[in-house]
Design a protein around this motif. Sequence first.
Motif, PDB file in Angstrom:
ATOM      1  N   ALA A  90      38.640  22.708  34.836  1.00  0.00           N
ATOM      2  CA  ALA A  90      39.004  24.029  34.100  1.00  0.00           C
ATOM      3  C   ALA A  90      37.829  24.859  33.266  1.00  0.00           C
ATOM      4  N   VAL A  91      38.136  26.218  33.903  1.00  0.00           N
ATOM      5  CA  VAL A  91      37.163  27.104  34.055  1.00  0.00           C
ATOM      6  C   VAL A  91      37.289  28.247  33.040  1.00  0.00           C
ATOM      7  N   ARG A  92      36.172  29.068  31.963  1.00  0.00           N
ATOM      8  CA  ARG A  92      36.345  30.383  31.564  1.00  0.00           C
ATOM      9  C   ARG A  92      36.540  31.586  32.243  1.00  0.00           C
ATOM     10  N   VAL A  93      37.364  31.988  32.231  1.00  0.00           N
ATOM     11  CA  VAL A  93      36.938  33.445  32.823  1.00  0.00           C
ATOM     12  C   VAL A  93      37.531  34.527  31.731  1.00  0.00           C
ATOM     13  N   PRO A  94      35.896  34.732  31.373  1.00  0.00           N
ATOM     14  CA  PRO A  94      35.668  35.537  30.220  1.00  0.00           C
ATOM     15  C   PRO A  94      36.304  37.305  30.808  1.00  0.00           C
ATOM     16  N   GLY A  95      36.666  37.908  29.152  1.00  0.00           N
ATOM     17  CA  GLY A  95      37.594  39.369  28.931  1.00  0.00           C
ATOM     18  C   GLY A  95      36.283  40.193  29.730  1.00  0.00           C
ATOM     19  N   VAL A  96      36.602  41.369  30.589  1.00  0.00           N
ATOM     20  CA  VAL A  96      35.751  41.544  30.808  1.00  0.00           C
ATOM     21  C   VAL A  96      35.897  42.962  31.577  1.00  0.00           C
ATOM     22  N   HIS A  97      35.117  44.470  31.767  1.00  0.00           N
ATOM     23  CA  HIS A  97      35.825  45.367  32.584  1.00  0.00           C
ATOM     24  C   HIS A  97      35.616  45.441  33.640  1.00  0.00           C
ATOM     25  N   CYS A  98      36.817  45.191  34.262  1.00  0.00           N
ATOM     26  CA  CYS A  98      36.820  45.202  35.730  1.00  0.00           C
ATOM     27  C   CYS A  98      37.569  46.118  37.116  1.00  0.00           C
ATOM     28  N   LEU A  99      37.623  46.356  38.314  1.00  0.00           N
ATOM     29  CA  LEU A  99      38.117  46.927  38.760  1.00  0.00           C
ATOM     30  C   LEU A  99      39.598  46.159  39.541  1.00  0.00           C
ATOM     31  N   LYS A 100      41.148  46.483  39.003  1.00  0.00           N
ATOM     32  CA  LYS A 100      41.894  45.936  39.378  1.00  0.00           C
ATOM     33  C   LYS A 100      42.782  46.886  41.426  1.00  0.00           C
ATOM     34  N   LEU A 101      43.221  45.696  41.608  1.00  0.00           N
ATOM     35  CA  LEU A 101      43.649  46.328  43.125  1.00  0.00           C
ATOM     36  C   LEU A 101      44.414  45.173  42.755  1.00  0.00           C
ATOM     37  N   GLU A 102      45.773  45.890  43.716  1.00  0.00           N
ATOM     38  CA  GLU A 102      47.409  45.412  43.933  1.00  0.00           C
ATOM     39  C   GLU A 102      47.676  45.008  45.244  1.00  0.00           C
ATOM     40  N   ALA A 103      47.747  43.773  45.760  1.00  0.00           N
ATOM     41  CA  ALA A 103      47.937  43.387  47.064  1.00  0.00           C
ATOM     42  C   ALA A 103      49.787  42.784  47.453  1.00  0.00           C
ATOM     43  N   HIS A 104      50.146  43.231  47.594  1.00  0.00           N
ATOM     44  CA  HIS A 104      51.870  43.824  47.835  1.00  0.00           C
ATOM     45  C   HIS A 104      51.806  43.425  49.462  1.00  0.00           C
ATOM     46  N   GLY A 105      53.042  43.440  49.860  1.00  0.00           N
ATOM     47  CA  GLY A 105      53.314  42.598  51.351  1.00  0.00           C
ATOM     48  C   GLY A 105      53.060  41.249  51.760  1.00  0.00           C
ATOM     49  N   PRO A 106      53.901  41.746  52.837  1.00  0.00           N
ATOM     50  CA  PRO A 106      54.045  39.859  53.231  1.00  0.00           C
ATOM     51  C   PRO A 106      52.329  38.843  53.430  1.00  0.00           C
ATOM     52  N   MET A 107      52.412  38.181  52.800  1.00  0.00           N
ATOM     53  CA  MET A 107      50.844  37.426  52.660  1.00  0.00           C
ATOM     54  C   MET A 107      51.010  36.098  53.607  1.00  0.00           C
ATOM     55  N   PRO A 108      49.803  36.125  54.103  1.00  0.00           N
ATOM     56  CA  PRO A 108      48.566  35.839  53.124  1.00  0.00           C
ATOM     57  C   PRO A 108      47.940  37.810  53.664  1.00  0.00           C
ATOM     58  N   GLN A 109      48.699  38.441  54.675  1.00  0.00           N
ATOM     59  CA  GLN A 109      47.721  39.142  55.665  1.00  0.00           C
ATOM     60  C   GLN A 109      47.590  40.075  54.363  1.00  0.00           C
ATOM     61  N   ALA A 110      48.571  40.427  53.634  1.00  0.00           N
ATOM     62  CA  ALA A 110      48.575  41.687  52.155  1.00  0.00           C
ATOM     63  C   ALA A 110      47.257  41.134  51.389  1.00  0.00           C
ATOM     64  N   LEU A 111      46.297  40.533  51.284  1.00  0.00           N
ATOM     65  CA  LEU A 111      45.431  40.151  50.579  1.00  0.00           C
ATOM     66  C   LEU A 111      44.366  39.889  50.866  1.00  0.00           C
ATOM     67  N   ILE A 112      44.777  39.598  52.788  1.00  0.00           N
ATOM     68  CA  ILE A 112      43.279  39.394  53.979  1.00  0.00           C
ATOM     69  C   ILE A 112      42.810  41.025  53.540  1.00  0.00           C
ATOM     70  N   GLU A 113      43.522  41.836  53.700  1.00  0.00           N
ATOM     71  CA  GLU A 113      44.073  43.538  53.459  1.00  0.00           C
ATOM     72  C   GLU A 113      42.444  43.992  52.316  1.00  0.00           C
ATOM     73  N   ALA A 114      43.625  43.535  51.649  1.00  0.00           N
ATOM     74  CA  ALA A 114      42.806  43.744  49.564  1.00  0.00           C
ATOM     75  C   ALA A 114      41.085  43.422  49.845  1.00  0.00           C
ATOM     76  N   TRP A 115      40.955  42.318  50.600  1.00  0.00           N
ATOM     77  CA  TRP A 115      39.815  41.422  50.336  1.00  0.00           C
ATOM     78  C   TRP A 115      38.686  42.387  50.684  1.00  0.00           C
ATOM     79  N   GLN A 116      39.642  42.966  52.288  1.00  0.00           N
ATOM     80  CA  GLN A 116      37.953  43.476  53.355  1.00  0.00           C
ATOM     81  C   GLN A 116      38.353  44.818  52.498  1.00  0.00           C
ATOM     82  N   ARG A 117      39.036  45.541  51.611  1.00  0.00           N
ATOM     83  CA  ARG A 117      39.155  47.139  50.861  1.00  0.00           C
ATOM     84  C   ARG A 117      38.383  46.569  50.170  1.00  0.00           C
TER      85      ARG A 117
END
Length: 164
Positions: A90-117
């Motif tokens: 189990a891991v606690r994910v603290p509440g903090v200020h974040c950059l939010k980015l959404e990845a949509h489209g065919p996976m995993p390519q959309a997620l890979i492109e989001a991480w490249q950004r």
Amino acid sequence: MYIVERPELLVAGYAVRTTNAAEADPSRALLPGLWSRAGVPGAFAHVPGRVDDNLYAVLTDYESDHQGAFTQVVGVAIRTAAGLPEGMVAVRVPGVHCLKLEAHGPMPQALIEAWQRIWSYTEGGGIPPRAFSTDLEVHHADGVDLYLAVLPAPAGQGRDRVQA
């Protein structure tokens, strides 16, 4: 990318420690095996206290930045860590200020492109800078939402939207 406040969350799942360099080499990559284990239908059906049906990836325990080692936990959001099945953490994910980015489209390519950004933003000295504390991917029916912890902005520099 937008700056948002991410609420605290507790995630239970399976973990590996790796680096992005190791993941680029198929003979050393650990994440495909982690995701295969987590992606089996019903893999988390026996976890008590689940919050929803999303799959979560927590990136934490950063050694340094995106070039250092980190731990990834893939699992589900839970109310309490009591009674976890053997082999899960189990891991606690603290509440903090974040950059939010959404990845949509065919996976995993959309997620890979989001991480490249994200890596381009990081290497380009994006403001606000990433904190490299605990980051989160929320995998849901419409895609993946990425939440990257950032350092507090200096007074007068708060922004709702950043360029990446």
